[in-house]
Scaffold this active site. Structure first.
Site, PDB file in Angstrom:
ATOM      1  NE  ARG A 274       5.144  -8.642   1.663  1.00 20.08           N
ATOM      2  CZ  ARG A 274       5.611  -7.551   2.288  1.00 20.08           C
ATOM      3  NH1 ARG A 274       5.239  -7.574   3.587  1.00 20.08           N
ATOM      4  NH2 ARG A 274       6.474  -6.578   1.631  1.00 20.08           N
TER       5      ARG A 274
ATOM      6  N   GLY B  11       0.584  -1.156  -0.050  1.00 22.55           N
ATOM      7  CA  GLY B  11       0.158   0.089   0.063  1.00 22.55           C
ATOM      8  C   GLY B  11       0.872   1.232   0.059  1.00 22.55           C
ATOM      9  NE  ARG B  12       4.089   1.833   5.222  1.00 21.75           N
ATOM     10  CZ  ARG B  12       4.677   2.373   6.091  1.00 21.75           C
ATOM     11  NH1 ARG B  12       4.942   3.678   6.274  1.00 21.75           N
ATOM     12  NH2 ARG B  12       4.900   1.424   7.160  1.00 21.75           N
TER      13      ARG B  12
ATOM     14  N   GLY C 175       0.065   6.209   1.271  1.00 22.22           N
ATOM     15  CA  GLY C 175       1.112   5.502   0.855  1.00 22.22           C
ATOM     16  C   GLY C 175       2.505   6.373   1.133  1.00 22.22           C
TER      17      GLY C 175
ATOM     18  CE  LYS D   6       7.971  -0.186   5.413  1.00 18.68           C
ATOM     19  NZ  LYS D   6       8.476  -1.330   6.333  1.00 18.68           N
TER      20      LYS D   6
ATOM     21  CG  ASP E 164       1.243  -8.730   6.745  1.00 17.34           C
ATOM     22  OD1 ASP E 164       0.729  -9.272   7.662  1.00 17.34           O
ATOM     23  OD2 ASP E 164       1.799  -7.740   6.743  1.00 17.34           O
TER      24      ASP E 164
HETATM   25  N1  LIG Z   1       0.756   5.005   4.825  1.00 15.37           N
HETATM   26  C1  LIG Z   1       0.216   3.913   4.198  1.00 15.37           C
HETATM   27  N2  LIG Z   1      -0.500   3.950   3.195  1.00 15.37           N
HETATM   28  C2  LIG Z   1      -0.830   2.909   2.355  1.00 15.37           C
HETATM   29  N3  LIG Z   1      -0.983   1.812   2.999  1.00 15.37           N
HETATM   30  C3  LIG Z   1      -0.097   1.651   4.059  1.00 15.37           C
HETATM   31  C4  LIG Z   1       0.430   2.643   4.853  1.00 15.37           C
HETATM   32  N4  LIG Z   1       0.886   2.274   5.704  1.00 15.37           N
HETATM   33  C5  LIG Z   1       0.941   0.793   6.011  1.00 15.37           C
HETATM   34  N5  LIG Z   1       0.204   0.546   4.863  1.00 15.37           N
HETATM   35  C6  LIG Z   1      -0.255  -1.039   4.441  1.00 15.37           C
HETATM   36  O1  LIG Z   1      -0.751  -1.526   5.603  1.00 15.37           O
HETATM   37  C7  LIG Z   1      -0.359  -2.841   5.505  1.00 15.37           C
HETATM   38  C8  LIG Z   1       0.383  -3.268   6.797  1.00 15.37           C
HETATM   39  O2  LIG Z   1       1.443  -2.331   7.218  1.00 15.37           O
HETATM   40  P1  LIG Z   1       2.552  -2.650   7.910  1.00 15.37           P
HETATM   41  O3  LIG Z   1       3.135  -1.498   8.484  1.00 15.37           O
HETATM   42  O4  LIG Z   1       2.739  -3.914   8.456  1.00 15.37           O
HETATM   43  O5  LIG Z   1       3.618  -3.011   6.374  1.00 15.37           O
HETATM   44  P2  LIG Z   1       4.627  -1.964   5.751  1.00 15.37           P
HETATM   45  O6  LIG Z   1       5.730  -1.459   6.766  1.00 15.37           O
HETATM   46  O7  LIG Z   1       3.835  -0.866   5.233  1.00 15.37           O
HETATM   47  O8  LIG Z   1       5.425  -2.825   4.932  1.00 15.37           O
HETATM   48  P3  LIG Z   1       6.466  -3.954   4.837  1.00 15.37           P
HETATM   49  O9  LIG Z   1       5.801  -5.362   5.296  1.00 15.37           O
HETATM   50  O10 LIG Z   1       6.455  -4.112   3.139  1.00 15.37           O
HETATM   51  O11 LIG Z   1       7.640  -3.509   5.430  1.00 15.37           O
HETATM   52  C9  LIG Z   1       0.434  -3.197   4.331  1.00 15.37           C
HETATM   53  O12 LIG Z   1      -0.580  -3.705   3.223  1.00 15.37           O
HETATM   54  C10 LIG Z   1       1.118  -1.546   4.014  1.00 15.37           C
HETATM   55  O13 LIG Z   1       1.069  -1.613   2.550  1.00 15.37           O
END
Ligand SMILES: Nc1ncnc2c1ncn2[C@@H]1O[C@H](COP(=O)(O)OP(=O)(O)OP(=O)(O)O)[C@@H](O)[C@H]1O
Length: 483
Positions: free
Chosen positions: A180, A89-90, A123, A110, A249
């Site tokens: 994952r 999502g980001r 995002g 990221k 995930d």
């Molecule tokens: N600011 C944001 N905008 C959109 N989607 C987000 C944002 N923050 C988190 N997400 C989404 O929410 C979900 C869970 O977030 P989480 O913080 O576990 O992952 P992340 O740190 O963004 O990603 P990764 O696991 O790739 O390190 C993921 O699908 C992530 O892409």
């Protein structure tokens, strides 16, 4: 400028069910905050070119590198036990960089803006958490623990809106892949049988090349992934690393540690240690990590069921058979690692008891985990957090007797301990201090911390300040999920 890019986009060729191609979302004023020159070199990339004005545009997601195929990967996951659709999502995956050694690494930004999987999110990511991921992932690498790596953090020049306005940033993450457990869950739930088969076959080619090409290759895949995770989580336990958000995930099929949001290293030993502010029930507490690994692997096994046998009952039985191996494997990896931490080369039946007794002493006396082992390593028991505590002398005698029963010399044993017990870990107060300074424009604290973390098994006094335990804090240390 060529930068050294050499992309091969094999994931894009696999199946378009697995991703959404995405456009770029340029940011207004990108600047490099930190750049990993050693890693750039390993990847076959030019540090100078990537740090030039044009290079920064690439690291900020303003300009796609030549040969890339920007995409957001689809995945699902159990988050704190609840299943949901997720996806990048980001994050934006540029593609797979082929290194001069012909190794393949995902290059992912990221915090690069919205994607079709963003749901309500913007995002974006904040500078503090992206630098935190940079520090911890590089620390894990220094410790010799499989991990995704960090190539760069750029600030975007834009504010992101959270509880307060925060400076925005983008991390360039390098991973042997971003497949994952959640990727398999996504395909098992929403993809076709052929998609599942091609994802599993692709994963074997990408990560488990030793698996024979037989009817049973998916069974081998399950077996190997279980083994890799047992080994990884044992390594986490041995250095006192708490991931904090072991959702499915966040379990990479490659066996690398991934997503350093609310993670932290334990100072005082206690199995119930939790740092994450959102983990209110302690699901992902230090002592629960092995069990949570098992839970996640069971979800992985469930996803593979259609591939394990045409007969579903038989397939489930096969999956269960494999899953039941995990705890024993974990315990073996852990005990092997613990023996090394105690300077033991050979195996005796009572070794687990000896290790458990030390952990009990640490727990009872609220002793610092890392410093207990480093004091044993250098043989300066007066420096031990357990010095003078009830039962420690007796334990030391038992340990010394045990050490003397092996054929290796004390010098050899000490050498083994030096290579198994880090003297430096990214202690929370040091990480916070480095982040605070960096967010306020002073990078020197971060740079010194990173230099210490690059060689954590170095027992010279150069970085002694990082071995000091923080004064007892009034409130327990808390981490927050990636803002
Ligand atoms: N600011 C944001 N905008 C959109 N989607 C987000 C944002 N923050 C988190 N997400 C989404 O929410 C979900 C869970 O977030 P989480 O913080 O576990 O992952 P992340 O740190 O963004 O990603 P990764 O696991 O790739 O390190 C993921 O699908 C992530 O892409």
């Amino acid at each position: 400028m060529g930068f050294g890019w050499n992309f091969d986009n094999s994931y894009a060729r696999l199946s378009d069910t697995l991703y959404a191609s995405v456009g770029l979302h340029p940011v207004s004023d990108p600047k490099i905050v930190i750049f990993n020159e050693m890693l750039a070199k390993e990847l076959g990339l030019s540090s100078d070119e990537l740090q030039s004005e044009e290079g920064v545009q690439i690291l900020a997601g303003n300009k796609a590198p030549e040969g890339s195929f920007p995409m957001a990967q689809a995945y699902a996951g159990h988050q704190f036990g609840y299943f949901t659709m997720l996806g990048d999502g980001r994050a934006l995956l540029y593609g797979e960089q082929m290194t001069p050694e012909n190794e393949r690494f995902d290059i992912q930004l990221k915090g690069a803006g919205r994607t079709p999987f963003s749901r309500g999110g913007d995002g974006r990511a904040a500078l503090g958490p992206m630098l935190r991921e940079y520090i911890i992932s590089e620390a894990m690498h220094g410790l010799g623990i499989p991990t995704t790596r960090s190539l760069a953090v750029v600030s975007t020049g834009e504010k992101i809106i959270r509880e307060t306005d925060l400076p925005g940033a983008i991390l360039t993450r390098v991973a042997s892949s971003h497949i994952r457990v959640g990727t398999f869950q996504y395909v098992a739930n929403w993809g076709s049988f052929e998609d599942l088969q091609s994802l599993a076959s692709y994963t074997i080619i990408r990560h488990y090349t030793d698996i024979p090409n037989s009817d049973n290759q998916y069974l081998y895949l399950l077996q190997e992934v279980i083994k890799k995770q047992a080994e990884l989580i044992a390594k986490w336990q041995l250095v006192g690393f708490i991931h904090g958000v072991m959702n499915t995930d966040n379990m990479a099929i490659s066996g690398e540690s991934i997503d350093f949001g609310p993670c932290a290293f334990m100072d005082t030993y206690h199995p119930e240690t939790v740092f994450s502010s959102i983990d209110t029930k302690g699901r992902y507490a230090y002592g629960n990590q092995p069990k949570m690994g098992l839970w996640n692997l069971a979800r992985f096994a469930e996803s593979l069921v259609p591939l394990l046998d045409d007969d579903e009952d038989k397939a489930i039985e096969i999956a269960q058979g494999q899953i039941s191996q995990y705890m024993g494997q974990f315990e073996k990896y852990w005990l092997d690692g613990m023996r090394a931490k105690l300077g033991l080369f050979d195996q005796e039946d009572q070794d687990k008891e000896l290790a458990d007794e030390l952990l009990d002493l640490m727990e009872k006396n609220q002793a610092d985990y890392t410093n207990t082992f480093s004091a044993l390593t250098i043989g300066q028991h007066e420096k031990s957090p357990l010095q003078g505590k009830d039962g420690f002398e007796e334990w030391l005698q038992k340990w010394e007797l045990r050490r003397s029963r092996q054929t290796q010399s004390i010098e050899e044993s000490t050498e083994l301990m030096k290579n198994s017990n880090p003297s430096v870990i990214p202690r929370n107060h040091r990480v916070e201090e480095a982040l605070d300074a960096a967010v306020n424009g002073d990078l020197s604290v971060l740079e010194r911390l990173l230099a210490a973390l690059a060689d954590p098994y170095d027992y010279s006094s150069e970085y002694e300040e990082y071995c000091i335990v923080p004064e007892t804090q009034k409130r327990p240390y808390r981490t927050f999920c990636g803002t």
